[in-house]
Design an enzyme around this catalytic site. Structure first.
Site, PDB file in Angstrom:
ATOM      1  N   SER A 204       0.822  -1.211   0.000  1.00  7.74           N
ATOM      2  CA  SER A 204       0.000   0.000   0.000  1.00  7.74           C
ATOM      3  C   SER A 204       0.849   1.251   0.000  1.00  7.74           C
ATOM      4  O   SER A 204       0.384   2.316  -0.397  1.00  7.74           O
ATOM      5  CB  SER A 204      -0.863   0.052   1.258  1.00  7.74           C
ATOM      6  OG  SER A 204      -1.581  -1.129   1.419  1.00  7.74           O
TER       7      SER A 204
ATOM      8  N   HIS B 184      -2.261  -3.163  -6.675  1.00  8.84           N
ATOM      9  CA  HIS B 184      -2.809  -2.817  -5.363  1.00  8.84           C
ATOM     10  C   HIS B 184      -4.320  -2.975  -5.350  1.00  8.84           C
ATOM     11  O   HIS B 184      -5.053  -2.162  -5.906  1.00  8.84           O
ATOM     12  CB  HIS B 184      -2.414  -1.375  -5.006  1.00  8.84           C
ATOM     13  CG  HIS B 184      -2.854  -0.965  -3.641  1.00  8.84           C
ATOM     14  ND1 HIS B 184      -3.545   0.200  -3.388  1.00  8.84           N
ATOM     15  CD2 HIS B 184      -2.712  -1.584  -2.439  1.00  8.84           C
ATOM     16  CE1 HIS B 184      -3.800   0.284  -2.089  1.00  8.84           C
ATOM     17  NE2 HIS B 184      -3.310  -0.781  -1.504  1.00  8.84           N
TER      18      HIS B 184
ATOM     19  N   GLU C 209      -5.080  -0.393  -8.328  1.00  8.35           N
ATOM     20  CA  GLU C 209      -4.052   0.566  -8.741  1.00  8.35           C
ATOM     21  C   GLU C 209      -2.872  -0.239  -9.284  1.00  8.35           C
ATOM     22  O   GLU C 209      -2.322  -1.088  -8.576  1.00  8.35           O
ATOM     23  CB  GLU C 209      -3.617   1.426  -7.551  1.00  8.35           C
ATOM     24  CG  GLU C 209      -4.665   2.434  -7.137  1.00  8.35           C
ATOM     25  CD  GLU C 209      -4.312   3.195  -5.865  1.00  8.35           C
ATOM     26  OE1 GLU C 209      -4.655   4.374  -5.771  1.00  8.35           O
ATOM     27  OE2 GLU C 209      -3.702   2.600  -4.952  1.00  8.35           O
TER      28      GLU C 209
ATOM     29  N   ASN D 236      -4.657   5.706  -1.049  1.00  8.86           N
ATOM     30  CA  ASN D 236      -4.158   5.765   0.321  1.00  8.86           C
ATOM     31  C   ASN D 236      -3.524   7.115   0.634  1.00  8.86           C
ATOM     32  O   ASN D 236      -3.574   7.581   1.775  1.00  8.86           O
ATOM     33  CB  ASN D 236      -3.169   4.636   0.588  1.00  8.86           C
ATOM     34  CG  ASN D 236      -3.891   3.305   0.756  1.00  8.86           C
ATOM     35  OD1 ASN D 236      -5.113   3.280   0.883  1.00  8.86           O
ATOM     36  ND2 ASN D 236      -3.154   2.216   0.744  1.00  8.86           N
TER      37      ASN D 236
END
Ligand SMILES: NC(=O)c1ccc[n+]([C@@H]2O[C@H](COP(=O)([O-])OP(=O)(O)OC[C@H]3O[C@@H](n4cnc5c(N)ncnc54)[C@H](O)[C@@H]3O)[C@@H](O)[C@H]2O)c1
Length: 596
Positions: free
Chosen positions: A121, A142, A154, A192
């Site tokens: 992440s 991701h 992602e 994130n």
């Protein structure tokens, strides 16, 4: 021709890995699922079984498909089992040295053409890739939690990832029914990077007793339409994982203090309170891994009696003001059965407000949401006045006049002279300190904030703001009134932005900064937050609806009060406002709305 992926490997079957296995197997791809030990492997197998059984129970998966899905998964301890897969996704804990060790080992075990992917992440995919002899075949994939549900992936390319590897992985995401956004290797990627500052800030609010966990979560769910509140989301992510992500983002992302993990997080991780996976985090769960929250010692008593504890009886309510908020609030109180005195600064204004309330109630009737008799009864409960003297016998006053401190202070000084003792005096301000208004009276203990959201008849949330002088009885009264209105009243301290705006606007501002830095496009950022985090609107969609001028003003207030460097308004936001691009209302903001 895109590369065929017939068998993939997944390393680590925790919160994310088990879900990733399910995603592949559901889409007809064979999976070799690997763990570090036999017990961990059993846990992973049980997670997969639990998830697919739930899907069958909900009618989302046929039993035969579930069985076929399980047949596609081969479980093993140790990386050696991955010798002939086409792609590996690693989902072990968020530690660089561990991931580097695993990638070096994967490089040795796997065929030379195998693509090696990490689900990290926040760690640098580049740094992970250089642990192998094939950095050009290393990529970030991701997934979002829960992987079988969230649509976004992602795809993270480093400066050396081969373009065909990126293309092959993008095609694979499409085959999995996912929407991908491809971006460069930067801490936190899109989602994130925008999410974790907000989550950490929410933990800080909780740590400082600014509001309870239930109220912080309810505020963001009901005020912004988010699928879950920030603290419940932290529990889902896992507090250990969240801690590592924040810590890495802090170190990699320019030491933004907003990413420095709040001390409470570290304490909770050390104490083994990891969230859902350990059965306890900010909330307590039925058992480890369960999503069902059970009451604990911090759970508030939800009964009406508890709400009413110390609350004063309210029958007659004064509403001062003639704008959108005042109009909506008059309607809300009248519909809920309160006697309402509307006070404006002239009978002409009163006539307008009366018309607006009638129109809105009529809409309710036309839509079948309100009976004609109830409309008439609600209207019959409202009296219209242009003088504050008519507030002499009300039990509660809600002020919703112009957002100027001098005007509000003068009004509260007058209310102090006119109103009977024991009345709760409430301001609907969204940005001024409530204590300033309270101190304009001789009875600051009776003054609270009642921050309604627009449109008041629709939005289910009210922020109840208590100052350092507000009495517990006044707070209890305000909360009980919210409940009687059918709204959720969340109690918070008297700080700029209260709960919702303080958590929402810095996130929006961060999105603008991300766009300004050309890291991604407005479309991809909006997609990432909607599909990765389940937000009802992306940040740029929301900014255009709220208005860029309004957003800038709120962000400035936050920055001025908290002096947090990370809260400084994004220059791009300032420029757009200066240029008159204010959003939908001027037909242009971040997007051009002239043709819609
Ligand atoms: N939790 C989230 O919401 C989320 C979302 C997206 C991405 N991620 C990322 O996914 C990765 C995994 O996070 P998580 O939350 O699933 O962690 P987790 O702690 O729930 O699971 C990690 C698993 O890896 C296993 N493991 C540890 N060492 C191993 C080894 N040497 N070989 C094989 N397995 C090993 C552990 O036994 C455990 O089951 C992290 O990089 C995290 O940043 C997490």
């Amino acid at each position: 021709m895109a590369r065929e992926f017939s068998t993939v490997g997944v390393v680590g079957l925790g919160t994310m890995g088990a879900g990733i296995v399910e995603v592949f197997a559901r889409n007809g791809i064979d999976v070799v699922a690997v763990e570090i030990s036999a017990p961990a492997l059993e846990r992973g197998r049980a997670t997969l079984k639990g998830s697919t059984d739930r899907a069958v129970a909900k009618g989302k998966l046929a039993e035969a498909d579930r069985d076929a899905l399980h047949e596609r998964v081969h479980f093993a301890v140790g990386l050696d089992a991955l010798h002939s897969v086409d792609l590996v996704i690693e989902a072990v804990p968020e530690h660089l040295d561990l991931k580097q060790r695993i990638f070096a080992e994967l490089d040795r075990v796997c065929r030379p053409e195998t693509i090696l992917a990490t689900n990290t992440s926040s760690l640098s995919v580049t740094e992970i890739s250089v642990a192998t002899s094939r950095p050009n075949q290393v990529i970030g994939i991701h997934f979002f939690n829960p992987a079988p549900v969230m649509k976004l992936v992602e795809v993270v390319r480093t400066v050396v990832t081969a373009p065909e590897v990126v293309a092959d992985v993008e095609a694979l995401c499409a085959r999995l029914g996912k929407v991908d956004v491809t971006i460069n290797d930067r801490a936190g990627f899109i989602a994130n990077a925008l999410l974790f500052g907000y989550l950490n800030h929410a933990v800080a609010m909780f740590e400082s007793h600014y509001a309870t966990r239930e109220d912080i979560d309810a505020a963001m769910k009901l005020g912004c339409g988010l699928p879950m509140g920030p603290l419940a989301l932290m529990d889902l992510i896992g507090l250990d994982t969240a801690y590592e992500i924040l810590d890495t983002m802090y170190r990699r992302g320019g030491r933004d203090r907003r990413h420095a993990p709040v001390p409470l997080l570290k304490q909770m991780v050390t104490a083994g309170l990891l969230g859902r996976k350990s059965g306890r985090g900010f909330y307590t769960y039925e058992r480890p891994g369960s999503p069902v929250v059970v009451p604990d010692e911090a759970t508030p008593l939800a009964t009406d009696a508890a709400l009413a504890d110390g609350a004063r009886a309210i029958a007659k309510v004064g509403v001062v003001g003639s704008g959108t908020m005042a109009t909506g609030i008059i309607e809300v109180f009248a519909k809920a059965g309160y006697e309402v005195v509307s006070v404006t600064c002239g009978m002409e204004k009163s006539a307008k407000v009366c018309e607006a309330v009638k129109t809105s109630l009529n809409k309710g009737v036309v839509r079948g949401k309100l009976a004609e008799a109830d409309r008439d009864a609600a209207l019959g409960r409202i009296s219209w006045s242009a003088t504050l003297d008519h507030l002499a016998d009300v039990d509660l006053v809600v002020e919703a006049v112009v957002e100027e401190l001098s005007v509000k202070k003068a009004l509260f000084a007058s209310l102090d002279e006119i109103c009977k003792p024991g009345v709760v005096l409430a301001t609907t301000t969204s940005s001024l300190p409530v204590i300033d208004v309270a101190m304009a009276t001789q009875r600051p203990a009776d003054v609270v904030g009642l921050h309604f959201f627009n449109p008041a008849p629709v939005m289910p949330l009210v922020e109840v703001v208590r100052t350092i002088r507000t009495s517990p009885e006044a707070t209890a009264t305000a909360r009980a009134v919210c409940a009687a209105l059918g709204k959720t009243g969340v109690v918070c301290g008297d700080r700029s932005g209260f709960i919702v705006n303080a958590l929402l606007f810095p996130y929006l501002n961060d999105a603008v900064k991300m766009l300004e830095a050309s890291y991604s496009t407005a479309d991809d950022i909006d997609h990432a937050m909607k599909l990765g985090c389940g937000y009802p609107m992306g940040p740029f969609e929301l900014l255009d609806v709220v208005g860029l001028d309004v957003s800038l003003a709120i962000q400035r207030e936050l920055y001025l009060e908290l002096r947090e460097p990370g809260f400084a308004p994004a220059p791009l936001l300032e420029h757009l406002v200066t240029a008159g691009y204010l959003g939908r209302k001027t037909r242009r903001g971040f997007r051009d709305h002239s043709h819609r």
